[in-house]
Scaffold this motif. Structure first.
Motif, PDB file in Angstrom:
ATOM      1  N   ALA A  36     -76.432  -0.855  52.132  1.00  0.00           N
ATOM      2  CA  ALA A  36     -75.106  -0.728  52.728  1.00  0.00           C
ATOM      3  C   ALA A  36     -74.131  -1.586  51.929  1.00  0.00           C
ATOM      4  N   PRO A  37     -72.869  -1.205  51.869  1.00  0.00           N
ATOM      5  CA  PRO A  37     -71.904  -2.007  51.104  1.00  0.00           C
ATOM      6  C   PRO A  37     -71.821  -3.430  51.657  1.00  0.00           C
ATOM      7  N   LYS A  38     -71.777  -4.385  50.742  1.00  0.00           N
ATOM      8  CA  LYS A  38     -71.750  -5.786  51.145  1.00  0.00           C
ATOM      9  C   LYS A  38     -70.330  -6.202  51.491  1.00  0.00           C
ATOM     10  N   LYS A  39     -70.229  -6.983  52.549  1.00  0.00           N
ATOM     11  CA  LYS A  39     -68.936  -7.487  52.980  1.00  0.00           C
ATOM     12  C   LYS A  39     -68.679  -8.826  52.299  1.00  0.00           C
ATOM     13  N   PRO A  40     -67.421  -9.151  52.025  1.00  0.00           N
ATOM     14  CA  PRO A  40     -67.137 -10.447  51.405  1.00  0.00           C
ATOM     15  C   PRO A  40     -67.456 -11.588  52.370  1.00  0.00           C
ATOM     16  N   THR A  41     -67.885 -12.694  51.797  1.00  0.00           N
ATOM     17  CA  THR A  41     -68.197 -13.866  52.601  1.00  0.00           C
ATOM     18  C   THR A  41     -66.896 -14.558  52.991  1.00  0.00           C
ATOM     19  N   ILE A  42     -66.741 -14.800  54.262  1.00  0.00           N
ATOM     20  CA  ILE A  42     -65.545 -15.474  54.763  1.00  0.00           C
ATOM     21  C   ILE A  42     -65.981 -16.793  55.372  1.00  0.00           C
ATOM     22  N   TRP A  43     -65.307 -17.862  54.968  1.00  0.00           N
ATOM     23  CA  TRP A  43     -65.627 -19.186  55.455  1.00  0.00           C
ATOM     24  C   TRP A  43     -65.164 -19.300  56.895  1.00  0.00           C
ATOM     25  N   LYS A  44     -66.109 -19.486  57.794  1.00  0.00           N
ATOM     26  CA  LYS A  44     -65.784 -19.599  59.209  1.00  0.00           C
ATOM     27  C   LYS A  44     -65.628 -21.065  59.578  1.00  0.00           C
ATOM     28  N   ILE A  45     -64.607 -21.349  60.340  1.00  0.00           N
ATOM     29  CA  ILE A  45     -64.340 -22.717  60.765  1.00  0.00           C
ATOM     30  C   ILE A  45     -65.190 -23.012  61.994  1.00  0.00           C
ATOM     31  N   ASP A  46     -65.931 -24.102  61.927  1.00  0.00           N
ATOM     32  CA  ASP A  46     -66.756 -24.539  63.043  1.00  0.00           C
ATOM     33  C   ASP A  46     -65.869 -25.339  63.994  1.00  0.00           C
ATOM     34  N   GLU A  47     -65.583 -24.769  65.149  1.00  0.00           N
ATOM     35  CA  GLU A  47     -64.655 -25.404  66.092  1.00  0.00           C
ATOM     36  C   GLU A  47     -65.197 -26.717  66.649  1.00  0.00           C
ATOM     37  N   LYS A  48     -66.508 -26.802  66.865  1.00  0.00           N
ATOM     38  CA  LYS A  48     -67.096 -28.050  67.373  1.00  0.00           C
ATOM     39  C   LYS A  48     -66.952 -29.167  66.343  1.00  0.00           C
ATOM     40  N   LYS A  49     -67.225 -28.833  65.093  1.00  0.00           N
ATOM     41  CA  LYS A  49     -67.093 -29.818  64.023  1.00  0.00           C
ATOM     42  C   LYS A  49     -65.634 -30.248  63.880  1.00  0.00           C
ATOM     43  N   ARG A  50     -64.725 -29.289  63.978  1.00  0.00           N
ATOM     44  CA  ARG A  50     -63.299 -29.598  63.877  1.00  0.00           C
ATOM     45  C   ARG A  50     -62.859 -30.522  65.014  1.00  0.00           C
ATOM     46  N   GLU A  51     -63.366 -30.272  66.211  1.00  0.00           N
ATOM     47  CA  GLU A  51     -63.017 -31.119  67.355  1.00  0.00           C
ATOM     48  C   GLU A  51     -63.561 -32.537  67.177  1.00  0.00           C
ATOM     49  N   ARG A  52     -64.807 -32.651  66.680  1.00  0.00           N
ATOM     50  CA  ARG A  52     -65.381 -33.980  66.427  1.00  0.00           C
ATOM     51  C   ARG A  52     -64.570 -34.732  65.378  1.00  0.00           C
ATOM     52  N   LEU A  53     -64.154 -34.019  64.319  1.00  0.00           N
ATOM     53  CA  LEU A  53     -63.340 -34.662  63.288  1.00  0.00           C
ATOM     54  C   LEU A  53     -61.971 -35.064  63.822  1.00  0.00           C
ATOM     55  N   ALA A  54     -61.384 -34.239  64.683  1.00  0.00           N
ATOM     56  CA  ALA A  54     -60.091 -34.584  65.277  1.00  0.00           C
ATOM     57  C   ALA A  54     -60.219 -35.848  66.125  1.00  0.00           C
ATOM     58  N   ASN A  55     -61.297 -35.939  66.892  1.00  0.00           N
ATOM     59  CA  ASN A  55     -61.530 -37.148  67.692  1.00  0.00           C
ATOM     60  C   ASN A  55     -61.739 -38.363  66.799  1.00  0.00           C
ATOM     61  N   PHE A  56     -62.468 -38.175  65.698  1.00  0.00           N
ATOM     62  CA  PHE A  56     -62.666 -39.291  64.780  1.00  0.00           C
ATOM     63  C   PHE A  56     -61.348 -39.688  64.117  1.00  0.00           C
ATOM     64  N   GLY A  57     -60.501 -38.720  63.782  1.00  0.00           N
ATOM     65  CA  GLY A  57     -59.197 -39.030  63.201  1.00  0.00           C
ATOM     66  C   GLY A  57     -58.343 -39.864  64.143  1.00  0.00           C
ATOM     67  N   LYS A  58     -58.372 -39.522  65.432  1.00  0.00           N
ATOM     68  CA  LYS A  58     -57.646 -40.319  66.433  1.00  0.00           C
ATOM     69  C   LYS A  58     -58.229 -41.729  66.516  1.00  0.00           C
ATOM     70  N   TYR A  59     -59.561 -41.805  66.478  1.00  0.00           N
ATOM     71  CA  TYR A  59     -60.242 -43.102  66.533  1.00  0.00           C
ATOM     72  C   TYR A  59     -59.864 -43.966  65.329  1.00  0.00           C
TER      73      TYR A  59
END
Length: 160
Positions: A36-59
């Motif tokens: 089957a035709p291959k789809k391009p790889t799209i970088w998905k943002i991990d929302e949990k990781k982003r939330e942990r980093l946001a909390n660390f940025g505030k800290y």
């Protein structure tokens, strides 16, 4: 399945004369299964990781209010700290030594010139935490005259 493909390929052998010489050339046609035709790889943002980093940025901003001026995200889930030029060594020491961070790998240091600004030079430090699989950029600014402290005492790899 593979056996039937090989049998079909052998049964389709064609012996023909080469137009250049009188030598016989054996050519085989092997059927291949098309995927089957291959789809391009799209970088998905991990929302949990982003939330942990946001909390660390505030800290980090709460722990170092004298130096951290702004906390933001760049490239989806990469934390970015904008700091005062006098806070380069204390902030990088905090990011490397703090148990909640452990950004022990200095990935790169780069500079950027923005001629339209008063403090036209910007220095960017990219750090990586192996333990938490996270990245952070630390950005600071200066002009042509004011020096920025070296981070070689904190990261030996900065002396290249």
């Amino acid at each position: 399945m593979l056996g039937s493909v090989i049998r079909q390929a052998v049964s389709r052998q064609v012996i023909r004369k080469s137009p250049i010489s009188t030598t016989s050339v054996v050519s085989q046609t092997i059927e291949t299964k098309t995927d089957a035709p291959k789809k391009p790889t799209i970088w998905k943002i991990d929302e949990k990781k982003r939330e942990r980093l946001a909390n660390f940025g505030k800290y980090a901003a709460e722990c170092l209010p004298k130096f951290v001026q702004k906390v933001q995200f760049a490239a989806g889930d990469e934390l970015e700290l904008l700091i005062h030029p006098s806070g380069v060594v204390p902030v990088l020491s905090f990011l490397k030594g703090n148990h909640s961070a452990q950004f022990t790998n200095l990935t790169f240091i780069t500079g950027m010139d923005v001629p339209t600004r008063k403090n036209r030079l910007e220095v960017i430090y990219a750090l990586y935490s192996v333990r938490f699989n996270a990245r952070v950029r630390v950005r600071t600014y200066t002009d042509e005259i004011a020096p920025i402290d070296s981070v070689t005492p904190v990261f030996k790899g900065a002396d290249w």
